[in-house]
Design a protein around this motif. Sequence first.
Motif, PDB file in Angstrom:
ATOM      1  N   ASP A 236     -15.328 -24.346   9.736  1.00 33.67           N
ATOM      2  CA  ASP A 236     -15.479 -23.651   8.465  1.00 33.67           C
ATOM      3  C   ASP A 236     -16.762 -22.825   8.456  1.00 33.67           C
TER       4      ASP A 236
ATOM      5  N   GLU B 288     -16.200 -19.769  10.559  1.00 30.73           N
ATOM      6  CA  GLU B 288     -15.322 -18.827   9.856  1.00 30.73           C
ATOM      7  C   GLU B 288     -16.109 -18.035   8.815  1.00 30.73           C
ATOM      8  N   ARG B 289     -16.993 -18.715   8.064  1.00 29.08           N
ATOM      9  CA  ARG B 289     -17.794 -18.035   7.046  1.00 29.08           C
ATOM     10  C   ARG B 289     -18.786 -17.074   7.684  1.00 29.08           C
TER      11      ARG B 289
ATOM     12  N   LYS C  20     -18.390 -15.534  10.592  1.00 31.00           N
ATOM     13  CA  LYS C  20     -17.573 -14.404  11.080  1.00 31.00           C
ATOM     14  C   LYS C  20     -17.306 -13.418   9.947  1.00 31.00           C
ATOM     15  N   SER C  21     -16.931 -13.952   8.782  1.00 30.90           N
ATOM     16  CA  SER C  21     -16.634 -13.112   7.627  1.00 30.90           C
ATOM     17  C   SER C  21     -17.887 -12.387   7.126  1.00 30.90           C
TER      18      SER C  21
ATOM     19  N   LEU D  51     -14.438 -15.389  16.140  1.00 32.68           N
ATOM     20  CA  LEU D  51     -15.425 -16.439  15.830  1.00 32.68           C
ATOM     21  C   LEU D  51     -16.607 -16.356  16.788  1.00 32.68           C
TER      22      LEU D  51
END
Length: 197
Positions: free
Chosen positions: A144, A147-148, A150-151, A158
């Motif tokens: 998680d 993922e955050r 990466k965003s 990733l």
Amino acid sequence: QVKLLEKNLDEQMFITPGTKDRDIVGFYREGQGAEFSVLFSRGGILVDKAEYSFKNTAGADEELLGEFLSQFYGGNRFIPNEIIIPVGIEGMEELSEWLSERLGRKVAISVPERGVKASQIELAGRNALESFQRKHARELGELDLLERLKSSLHLQRLPEAIECFDISNTQGDLAVASLVRFEGGKPARERYRTYRI
């Protein structure tokens, strides 16, 4: 963990007078992931435990357990007088004979169905389940986080590896660069570096 111990362990499980050295093997499996928890009882006292995780496992539980035991007791590992396991495995007698030969006296391998030994197997199984859940939750948290990241950074994929540098100096003298590295969201401490510039 303290509450779990208070709930599940009575004095009889910690101390079993007259008991020889015993290993208690717990097992939990979910999907392709498997977790083993081995409790070490020495002279009737529960002294330690070890946890082992496996991913991408295949085959029946009995096969996996048999393979684990063969690897676990290979090498120079201490061999107790008794090993209790949650399910019967193929070649249990052969494994017992092989361990007995290595130890120089009888090593009993059994699958208890009631009494203190069955309670100990149940405890080892709960340990394996909790270890699996704890490690799985940690992995999900790390995923998680990646993922955050990466965003936030608008990355295409990733960030599997991240390296950060910090340059420090004392009024322009003795400049030093420190490098830290993360792999899969976890510190890769063996790859940390310090450079004198």
